[in-house]
Design an enzyme around this catalytic site. Structure first.
Site, short mmCIF file in Angstrom:
data_model
loop_
_atom_site.label_atom_id
_atom_site.label_comp_id
_atom_site.label_asym_id
_atom_site.label_seq_id
_atom_site.Cartn_x
_atom_site.Cartn_y
_atom_site.Cartn_z
NE ARG A 77 -46.05 -34.08 -46.90
CZ ARG A 77 -46.76 -33.53 -45.87
NH1 ARG A 77 -48.07 -33.52 -45.95
NH2 ARG A 77 -46.17 -32.96 -45.19
NE ARG B 279 -46.61 -27.00 -38.88
CZ ARG B 279 -47.50 -27.73 -39.97
NH1 ARG B 279 -48.53 -26.98 -40.42
NH2 ARG B 279 -47.25 -28.96 -39.92
CE LYS C 299 -52.21 -30.73 -38.42
NZ LYS C 299 -51.15 -31.57 -38.10
NE ARG D 269 -48.22 -37.90 -44.82
CZ ARG D 269 -48.38 -36.79 -44.08
NH1 ARG D 269 -49.69 -36.45 -43.45
NH2 ARG D 269 -47.51 -35.80 -43.99
NE ARG E 48 -43.47 -33.20 -41.36
CZ ARG E 48 -44.01 -34.20 -41.96
NH1 ARG E 48 -43.15 -35.11 -42.52
NH2 ARG E 48 -45.09 -34.31 -41.83
P1 ADP Z 1 -47.65 -32.19 -41.62
O1 ADP Z 1 -48.81 -31.56 -40.62
O2 ADP Z 1 -48.13 -33.53 -42.07
O3 ADP Z 1 -46.61 -31.90 -40.81
P2 ADP Z 1 -48.21 -29.86 -43.57
O4 ADP Z 1 -48.92 -30.37 -44.77
O5 ADP Z 1 -49.48 -29.28 -42.88
O6 ADP Z 1 -47.65 -31.27 -42.78
O7 ADP Z 1 -47.02 -29.04 -43.71
C1 ADP Z 1 -45.81 -29.39 -44.38
C2 ADP Z 1 -44.82 -28.10 -44.13
O8 ADP Z 1 -45.19 -26.92 -44.50
C3 ADP Z 1 -44.44 -28.12 -42.47
O9 ADP Z 1 -43.38 -28.87 -42.09
C4 ADP Z 1 -43.77 -26.48 -42.68
O10 ADP Z 1 -42.43 -26.62 -43.35
C5 ADP Z 1 -44.60 -26.11 -43.59
N1 ADP Z 1 -45.79 -25.30 -43.00
C6 ADP Z 1 -47.09 -25.69 -43.10
N2 ADP Z 1 -47.99 -24.79 -42.41
C7 ADP Z 1 -47.07 -23.94 -41.83
C8 ADP Z 1 -47.23 -22.88 -40.70
N3 ADP Z 1 -48.41 -22.38 -40.10
N4 ADP Z 1 -46.10 -22.22 -40.34
C9 ADP Z 1 -44.87 -22.63 -40.73
N5 ADP Z 1 -44.80 -23.53 -41.69
C10 ADP Z 1 -45.74 -24.29 -42.21
#
Ligand code: ADP
Ligand code: ZN
Length: 207
Positions: free
Chosen positions: A153, A88, A13, A122, A164
């Protein structure tokens, strides 16, 4: 155009969002990047979010909804936005509909068994934030785009990734039905070369 990118962690994404934003001239709003930056700076939001992000859980809806509400009220969002990582949960999606409903939701589909390898391999650049897979790097410490330092990360460890993916299936995947019912969902195959995924998204959006 107001866009949401939906998909499991590791679907690509972020990479695709950066390309589409450049093309459509809309801001790329990654809630994951915003949270990591808040955590690094130690802001009140960062302090609330830290433990959830590091364990691969979801940060409470209220924290995210307020963060996104403020961001969408900034001047650069008048022509639209691309949200990457938000909503989410169904509650977040309902809140977004009230703040500024998305016109299109792009669901980037990749099967689970491919995601584990993508995420454990990654690497992220500290300077330009671009991401790379180790299989495509000659040197896994140096960014091929800007020369910055690459890092892994904390939440890209195997245990956290499993968490996740579980969170994605239980909390986020229901949004596929939510947006299908609103007639805004388009699904693209995320298991192709990055260039092909970009073309598929542009086609699906009619651009
Ligand atoms: P990825 O899509 O690779 O899992 P992101 O960088 O989008 O990772 O998000 C990393 C972390 O940030 C998530 O695992 C969560 O803990 C938090 N996070 C990001 N966006 C949200 C959201 N909309 N609601 C709740 N937690 C979020
Ligand atoms: Zn870089």
């Amino acid at each position: 155009m107001k866009l949401v990118f939906l998909g499991p962690p590791g679907a690509g994404k972020g990479t695709q969002a950066a390309r589409i934003c450049e093309k459509l001239e809309i801001p790329h709003i990654s809630t994951g990047d915003m949270l990591r930056s808040a955590i690094a700076k130690g802001t009140p939001t960062g302090l609330k979010a830290k433990s959830y992000v590091e364990s691969g859980g979801l940060v409470p809806d209220e924290v995210l909804i307020e963060m996104v509400r403020e961001r969408l009220h900034e001047a650069d969002c008048t022509n639209g936005y691309l949200l990457d990582g938000f909503p989410r949960t169904v509650h977040q999606a309902e809140a977004l509909n009230e703040i500024s409903a998305p016109e299109r939701v792009v669901n980037v589909y990749v099967a689970d068994e491919k995601l584990l390898d993508r995420l454990t391999g990654r690497r992220v650049c500290r300077s330009c934030a671009n991401t790379f897979h180790i299989s495509a790097l000659e040197n896994d410490k140096v960014c091929p785009d800007c020369g910055g330092e690459l890092y892994q990360r904390k939440d890209d460890s195997p245990e956290t990734i499993t968490n996740r993916l579980n969170v994605y299936h239980s909390q986020t995947a229901p949004l596929i039905d939510f947006y299908t019912a609103l007639n805004t969902l388009v699904t693209v195959d995320g298991d192709q070369t990055p260039d092909r995924v970009t073309s598929a998204i542009l086609t699906a959006l009619g651009c």
